[in-house]
Design an enzyme around this catalytic site. Sequence first.
Site, mmCIF file in Angstrom:
data_model
loop_
_atom_site.group_PDB
_atom_site.id
_atom_site.type_symbol
_atom_site.label_atom_id
_atom_site.label_comp_id
_atom_site.label_asym_id
_atom_site.label_seq_id
_atom_site.Cartn_x
_atom_site.Cartn_y
_atom_site.Cartn_z
ATOM 1 N N HIS A 160 35.705 54.711 48.844
ATOM 2 C CA HIS A 160 34.778 55.444 47.966
ATOM 3 C C HIS A 160 34.907 56.960 48.126
ATOM 4 O O HIS A 160 34.388 57.703 47.286
ATOM 5 C CB HIS A 160 33.334 55.038 48.252
ATOM 6 N N ASP A 196 38.343 44.935 47.552
ATOM 7 C CA ASP A 196 36.942 45.031 47.956
ATOM 8 C C ASP A 196 36.050 44.689 46.760
ATOM 9 O O ASP A 196 36.427 44.900 45.601
ATOM 10 C CB ASP A 196 36.662 46.463 48.419
ATOM 11 N N HIS A 198 33.485 46.224 45.748
ATOM 12 C CA HIS A 198 33.057 47.439 45.062
ATOM 13 C C HIS A 198 34.268 48.263 44.635
ATOM 14 O O HIS A 198 35.256 48.368 45.369
ATOM 15 C CB HIS A 198 32.151 48.265 45.971
ATOM 16 N N ASP A 285 34.006 41.632 51.358
ATOM 17 C CA ASP A 285 32.659 41.477 50.833
ATOM 18 C C ASP A 285 32.638 40.689 49.524
ATOM 19 O O ASP A 285 31.595 40.580 48.876
ATOM 20 C CB ASP A 285 31.963 42.830 50.656
#
Length: 346
Positions: A160, A196, A198, A285
């Site tokens: 991120h 991931d 996200h 995740d």
Amino acid sequence: MDVVHSALHAGHDGGVELHRGQLVPCYECPARVDFIEQALRAAGRHTWLPPRDFPLERLLNIHDAGFIEFLRTAYPRWRAEGRDGSMLPSGFPARGLRRDRVPSGIHGAMGYYAFDAGTPIVSGTWEAALASAHCAMTAAALVTEGARAAYALCRPPGHHAASGTYGGYCFLNNAALAAQSLRDAGKARVALLDVDYHHGNGTQEIFWERDDVLFISIHGTPDTEYPYFLGYADERGAGRGEGYTLNLPLQRGTDWAGYSAALATAREAIQAFRADALVVSLGVDTYDGDPISAFKLRKEHFPLLGGQLAGLGLPTVLVQEGGYAVEDIGHNVAAVLGAFDGAVLR
């Protein structure tokens, strides 16, 4: 497989975060690495290595100099004001506000460089983030020196973090630094696959106008999932980089059938790109027990993921990102790496 790991990660223990409107204990915690380490050591097939040191200037291949200086000095500046505990921003340069000036005070600077209030800075954050980046860069060096694959047990995660912003538990973009290291070592075309849950918004921003790094992300749709404001399928890159970003957003509740179809699309794009090396932002995740994610991958699917990654036949750097079902994270990471190793040896 070589595993690169630093105990300095434990110095970053954020305390609390703002998650979906509530102040809660940090999901991104030191125990994540402890469980991964236990599972990988129990597997008994890995070689453990410390990260190498790299000049600070290597970070500037990916990140802005002012941003690095902010991260390096943020907590001492906070302490100089008589404060302690976790640093969280309370204001951001949103639409209609100026973004061309960095406030001189620590509170404004924090909001300028952060994009959420879920990524606390504490006394050991800079040392942990720098060691995490060094883990990723060391894994890339091992691959350029001839290893088929290497795994960077990075914490804090990185995908991120953009060139000049932090958030999403991320401070330095470990995967981007690994990809740049591969490029600097002579790999002409590097594919960076983010699995991931996200979207890797920071990685996308860093490589948005480049055609030497193909960025692909399989993730929860930003219509409902963090980071909300990037990751749509119509984002394809710009300038020289047009067509070198591929987003594959999926709906909440996606199971292995839907996920594996997106993975097949990603693999086809990597093969068409004729990549010389692969970096994987390895978030687990996507697991159906993850507390802040909503895909439905089960434990038996992570070996399938590892086999699919290995099947690309590329020199590969695997960089740890998310995974917040702490007691299961080790099993899921070990399953990916074990299947990767097994597929390579067959």
